[in-house]
Write a protein that holds these residues in place. Structure first.
Motif, PDB file in Angstrom:
ATOM      1  N   GLN A  59      -2.013   9.758  -9.930  1.00  0.00           N
ATOM      2  CA  GLN A  59      -0.821   9.599  -8.934  1.00  0.00           C
ATOM      3  C   GLN A  59       0.011  10.558  -8.449  1.00  0.00           C
ATOM      4  O   GLN A  59      -0.281  11.748  -7.279  1.00  0.00           O
ATOM      5  CB  GLN A  59      -0.692   8.137  -7.931  1.00  0.00           C
ATOM      6  N   ARG A  60       0.288  10.643  -9.924  1.00  0.00           N
ATOM      7  CA  ARG A  60       1.599  11.554  -9.800  1.00  0.00           C
ATOM      8  C   ARG A  60       1.900  12.760 -10.728  1.00  0.00           C
ATOM      9  O   ARG A  60       2.531  14.344 -10.725  1.00  0.00           O
ATOM     10  CB  ARG A  60       3.407  11.419 -10.097  1.00  0.00           C
ATOM     11  N   THR A  61       0.353  12.745 -11.696  1.00  0.00           N
ATOM     12  CA  THR A  61       0.719  14.040 -12.579  1.00  0.00           C
ATOM     13  C   THR A  61      -0.267  14.559 -12.687  1.00  0.00           C
ATOM     14  O   THR A  61      -1.726  13.636 -13.124  1.00  0.00           O
ATOM     15  CB  THR A  61       0.947  14.159 -13.782  1.00  0.00           C
ATOM     16  N   ASP A  62      -0.959  15.976 -13.675  1.00  0.00           N
ATOM     17  CA  ASP A  62      -1.841  16.025 -13.619  1.00  0.00           C
ATOM     18  C   ASP A  62      -2.129  16.112 -15.518  1.00  0.00           C
ATOM     19  O   ASP A  62      -0.643  16.620 -16.307  1.00  0.00           O
ATOM     20  CB  ASP A  62      -2.833  17.760 -13.405  1.00  0.00           C
ATOM     21  N   PHE A  63      -2.932  16.106 -16.411  1.00  0.00           N
ATOM     22  CA  PHE A  63      -2.160  16.207 -17.646  1.00  0.00           C
ATOM     23  C   PHE A  63      -3.966  16.314 -18.197  1.00  0.00           C
ATOM     24  O   PHE A  63      -4.777  15.683 -18.132  1.00  0.00           O
ATOM     25  CB  PHE A  63      -1.640  14.629 -18.476  1.00  0.00           C
ATOM     26  N   THR A  64      -4.063  16.753 -19.218  1.00  0.00           N
ATOM     27  CA  THR A  64      -4.728  17.620 -20.286  1.00  0.00           C
ATOM     28  C   THR A  64      -4.473  17.467 -21.954  1.00  0.00           C
ATOM     29  O   THR A  64      -3.249  17.716 -22.254  1.00  0.00           O
ATOM     30  CB  THR A  64      -4.832  18.929 -20.419  1.00  0.00           C
ATOM     31  N   HIS A 105       1.055  -1.132  -0.212  1.00  0.00           N
ATOM     32  CA  HIS A 105      -0.101  -0.043   0.125  1.00  0.00           C
ATOM     33  C   HIS A 105       0.226   0.967   0.218  1.00  0.00           C
ATOM     34  O   HIS A 105       1.629   1.360   0.260  1.00  0.00           O
ATOM     35  CB  HIS A 105      -0.809  -0.249   1.159  1.00  0.00           C
ATOM     36  N   PHE A 106       0.280   2.305  -1.313  1.00  0.00           N
ATOM     37  CA  PHE A 106       1.219   3.570  -0.613  1.00  0.00           C
ATOM     38  C   PHE A 106       0.125   5.066  -0.481  1.00  0.00           C
ATOM     39  O   PHE A 106      -0.848   4.905  -0.791  1.00  0.00           O
ATOM     40  CB  PHE A 106       2.166   3.744  -1.850  1.00  0.00           C
ATOM     41  N   PRO A 107       0.464   5.901  -0.097  1.00  0.00           N
ATOM     42  CA  PRO A 107      -0.924   6.828  -0.178  1.00  0.00           C
ATOM     43  C   PRO A 107      -0.316   7.620  -1.523  1.00  0.00           C
ATOM     44  O   PRO A 107       0.630   6.913  -2.232  1.00  0.00           O
ATOM     45  CB  PRO A 107       0.344   7.818   0.901  1.00  0.00           C
ATOM     46  N   THR A 108      -1.827   8.556  -1.451  1.00  0.00           N
ATOM     47  CA  THR A 108      -1.824   8.775  -2.875  1.00  0.00           C
ATOM     48  C   THR A 108      -0.410   9.948  -3.836  1.00  0.00           C
ATOM     49  O   THR A 108      -0.929  10.228  -4.854  1.00  0.00           O
ATOM     50  CB  THR A 108      -3.163   9.478  -2.595  1.00  0.00           C
ATOM     51  N   THR A 109       0.166  10.280  -2.261  1.00  0.00           N
ATOM     52  CA  THR A 109       0.799  11.058  -2.977  1.00  0.00           C
ATOM     53  C   THR A 109       2.444  10.136  -2.153  1.00  0.00           C
ATOM     54  O   THR A 109       2.401   9.937  -1.449  1.00  0.00           O
ATOM     55  CB  THR A 109       1.148  12.849  -3.208  1.00  0.00           C
ATOM     56  N   GLY A 110       3.503  10.640  -3.072  1.00  0.00           N
ATOM     57  CA  GLY A 110       4.616  10.514  -2.969  1.00  0.00           C
ATOM     58  C   GLY A 110       5.133   9.103  -3.456  1.00  0.00           C
ATOM     59  O   GLY A 110       4.961   7.913  -4.515  1.00  0.00           O
ATOM     60  N   ILE A 111       6.220   7.591  -2.729  1.00  0.00           N
ATOM     61  CA  ILE A 111       7.197   6.711  -3.020  1.00  0.00           C
ATOM     62  C   ILE A 111       6.137   5.697  -3.059  1.00  0.00           C
ATOM     63  O   ILE A 111       5.331   5.457  -2.013  1.00  0.00           O
ATOM     64  CB  ILE A 111       7.864   6.758  -2.735  1.00  0.00           C
ATOM     65  N   ILE A 112       6.265   4.687  -4.236  1.00  0.00           N
ATOM     66  CA  ILE A 112       5.501   3.727  -4.310  1.00  0.00           C
ATOM     67  C   ILE A 112       6.016   2.272  -3.961  1.00  0.00           C
ATOM     68  O   ILE A 112       7.636   2.328  -4.425  1.00  0.00           O
ATOM     69  CB  ILE A 112       5.223   3.336  -5.643  1.00  0.00           C
ATOM     70  N   ARG A 113       6.126   1.946  -3.032  1.00  0.00           N
ATOM     71  CA  ARG A 113       7.307   0.830  -3.015  1.00  0.00           C
ATOM     72  C   ARG A 113       6.271  -1.022  -3.210  1.00  0.00           C
ATOM     73  O   ARG A 113       5.419  -0.875  -3.754  1.00  0.00           O
ATOM     74  CB  ARG A 113       6.916   0.026  -1.482  1.00  0.00           C
ATOM     75  N   LEU A 171     -14.089  11.338  -9.733  1.00  0.00           N
ATOM     76  CA  LEU A 171     -14.538  10.305  -9.076  1.00  0.00           C
ATOM     77  C   LEU A 171     -13.408   9.262  -9.254  1.00  0.00           C
ATOM     78  O   LEU A 171     -13.770   8.432  -8.375  1.00  0.00           O
ATOM     79  CB  LEU A 171     -15.392   9.870  -9.609  1.00  0.00           C
ATOM     80  N   ILE A 172     -12.100   9.305  -9.895  1.00  0.00           N
ATOM     81  CA  ILE A 172     -11.739   8.152 -10.008  1.00  0.00           C
ATOM     82  C   ILE A 172     -10.500   8.681  -9.026  1.00  0.00           C
ATOM     83  O   ILE A 172     -10.181   7.307  -7.946  1.00  0.00           O
ATOM     84  CB  ILE A 172     -10.564   8.039 -11.785  1.00  0.00           C
ATOM     85  N   ARG A 173      -9.485   9.460  -8.830  1.00  0.00           N
ATOM     86  CA  ARG A 173      -8.558   9.953  -7.536  1.00  0.00           C
ATOM     87  C   ARG A 173      -9.376   9.725  -6.087  1.00  0.00           C
ATOM     88  O   ARG A 173      -8.742   9.212  -5.146  1.00  0.00           O
ATOM     89  CB  ARG A 173      -8.455  11.002  -7.339  1.00  0.00           C
ATOM     90  N   GLU A 174     -11.258   9.835  -6.378  1.00  0.00           N
ATOM     91  CA  GLU A 174     -11.471   9.767  -5.044  1.00  0.00           C
ATOM     92  C   GLU A 174     -11.540   8.551  -4.589  1.00  0.00           C
ATOM     93  O   GLU A 174     -10.929   8.287  -3.300  1.00  0.00           O
ATOM     94  CB  GLU A 174     -13.441  10.497  -5.008  1.00  0.00           C
ATOM     95  N   GLU A 175     -11.792   7.748  -5.994  1.00  0.00           N
ATOM     96  CA  GLU A 175     -11.936   6.202  -5.626  1.00  0.00           C
ATOM     97  C   GLU A 175     -10.297   5.416  -4.855  1.00  0.00           C
ATOM     98  O   GLU A 175      -9.813   4.477  -3.781  1.00  0.00           O
ATOM     99  CB  GLU A 175     -12.146   5.063  -6.939  1.00  0.00           C
ATOM    100  N   MET A 176      -9.419   6.276  -5.413  1.00  0.00           N
ATOM    101  CA  MET A 176      -7.690   5.754  -5.001  1.00  0.00           C
ATOM    102  C   MET A 176      -7.885   6.339  -3.646  1.00  0.00           C
ATOM    103  O   MET A 176      -6.948   5.412  -3.313  1.00  0.00           O
ATOM    104  CB  MET A 176      -6.695   6.816  -5.981  1.00  0.00           C
ATOM    105  N   ASP A 177      -7.961   7.358  -3.048  1.00  0.00           N
ATOM    106  CA  ASP A 177      -7.790   7.717  -2.118  1.00  0.00           C
ATOM    107  C   ASP A 177      -8.907   7.351  -0.600  1.00  0.00           C
ATOM    108  O   ASP A 177      -7.948   5.716  -0.121  1.00  0.00           O
ATOM    109  CB  ASP A 177      -8.624   8.909  -1.666  1.00  0.00           C
TER     110      ASP A 177
END
Ligand code: HEM
Length: 406
Positions: free
Chosen positions: A372-377, A36-44, A242-248
């Motif tokens: 998790q790490r970027t915004d894109f458009t 598990h890893f937080p929504t921002t930060g390093i993934i293990r 909505l997807i980011r809320e699901e990630m949280d």
């Protein structure tokens, strides 16, 4: 297509068996047992032998490192990025970590595109190919068989794989684990002739042919669908929210079982695959005269159904069949990889794509890491469909602009 029917050995069933026995049945090993890893930060990632998550993570990290600091949106060649990322992951999954090198990544990207060309996927896009189809086909076959495959596959990767296949018993005795050798070598063991203690020459050549097919099947289409999903996400910030809320909520574990809990993201992927148009890759040949819809299809005919007839049918999907509704499938128990006569972007029936659960899992992993790490458009907030008849084989055109998450 006819050429595949000349083979005494069964090319498609062998690829199918390879995927079913070595990949689809062991998806957690292929994807990775991430922590598990937080929504921002390093993934293990706990399981370093699993190729998908660590590879995707390190490529996303590189993409982010190339972005300038601050909030400026920067164009990224996303199609090249996903091809590179998929090529790296699939080299490790199919051939093993020893084969991962910048040269081999380039070769695999090239092979995937060249085999797609050979299948006629890009034929619609060239004036020459449309006007002189026979000349184009002969020239393409000669180029791919006499140049691209020998240079990129046989001399580049194939001779090493051939050599390693010849050592397969010795390799076992040295105590290497399966995952180090890649799924191709585990699968190839069924060809060991135990009286000789080795895999014979013809079998080794056959395995190479299947590996070539596997590289194409696993890299190109998944990369193209990743472009579609990212473009659609970029156009739909309300769905991204909505997807980011699901990630949280879900906590972002990268185990295969945990990925299945991302119901909203899954629904979004299914909706993109349903609405994106046709791909002429679900093909059947009649082996007898077949009555269909009041007509008789003569024996020996190729039949290429149009997916949009089912995907946009009001009979199946109601009045809003042509609308894109990101959460259409939430709570419906219809994941993106589940096929039926109303939804078949991965084909249907006995010959449906055996790699679809892996493909959807890979798409989820990449989108989660990017969100998790970027915004894109999208530049101009839109993209162009280049060829409406081969939408999962030819990526749409558009420019994605990225910035690091605030
Ligand atoms: C989003 C990505 C993908 C899409 C859209 C896709 C689509 C398809 C389609 C439409 C077919 C033909 C099915 C039919 O005739 O009913 C197919 C076959 C196949 N696919 Fe995929 N595929 C994808 C990813 C993959 C991956 C990742 C693998 C391997 C790991 C794979 C392996 C295969 C194989 C071996 C076949 C031939 C199966 C057979 O005829 O029995 N595919 N795919």
């Amino acid at each position: 297509m006819h050429i595949l029917l000349w083979f005494k050995r069964r090319f498609i069933p062998d690829m199918d068996h390879f995927v079913q026995s070595e990949i689809a049945s062991r998806l957690d090993e292929a994807i990775a047992a991430g922590e598990h890893f937080p929504t921002t930060g390093i993934i293990r990632v706990a399981h370093s032998a699993s190729p998908v998550v660590p590879t995707f993570q390190s490529n996303v990290e590189d993409l982010i490192n190339d972005l300038p600091p601050g909030s400026a949106l920067t164009p990224v060649d996303f199609e090249a990025f996903v091809h590179r990322t998929m090529a790296s992951a699939m080299i490790q999954l199919i051939l093993g970590k020893d084969y991962l090198s910048p040269d081999n990544i380039k070769r695999v990207e090239k092979i995937a595109v060249e085999v797609a060309t050979l299948g006629g996927i890009f034929q619609n896009m060239s004036w020459f190919a449309r006007t002189f189809p026979r000349v184009w086909r002969i020239a393409t076959w000669l180029r791919v068989f006499l140049y691209s495959i020998p240079i990129n596959f046989i001399l580049g990767i194939g001779h090493e794989v051939y050599h390693q296949l010849g050592q397969i018993d010795a390799y076992d005795k040295e105590g290497h684990r399966d995952s180090d050798g890649g799924t191709a070598f585990t699968w190839a063991r069924k060809y060991v002739d135990h009286s000789q203690g080795q895999i014979g020459v013809l079998d080794r050549l056959w395995i190479l042919t299947v590996v070539l097919g596997m590289i194409f099947a696993s890299v190109h289409q998944t990369a193209v669908v990743m472009v579609w999903i990212a473009f659609e996400l970029a156009k739909r910030p309300e769905d991204v929210k909505l997807i980011r809320e699901e990630m949280d909520r879900e906590g972002m574990s990268m185990r295969y079982a945990s990925l299945r809990r991302f119901e909203y993201l899954d629904s979004f992927i299914r909706e993109v695959m349903r609405t994106k148009g046709d791909t002429l890759s679900t093909v059947r040949m009649t082996t007898m005269d077949v009555p269909l819809g009041g007509y008789i299809i003569p024996s020996g005919s190729f039949v290429i159904p149009l997916a949009t007839q089912s995907h946009e049918s009001e009979l199946f999907h109601g009045k809003k069949a042509r609308e894109f509704i990101g959460d259409r499938w939430v709570g419906q128990e219809k994941p993106a990889s589940m096929l039926s006569p109303s939804y078949w972007p991965f084909g249907l029936g006995r010959w449906a794509c055996p790699g679809r659960t892996l493909a959807v899992a890979e798409i989820k992993v990449l989108m989660l890491l990017l969100l998790q790490r970027t915004d894109f458009t999208l530049e101009g907030d839109d993209y162009k469909v280049v060829d409406p008849l081969t939408v999962t084989s030819v990526a749409p055109e558009g420019i994605l602009l990225f910035r690091r998450c605030a």
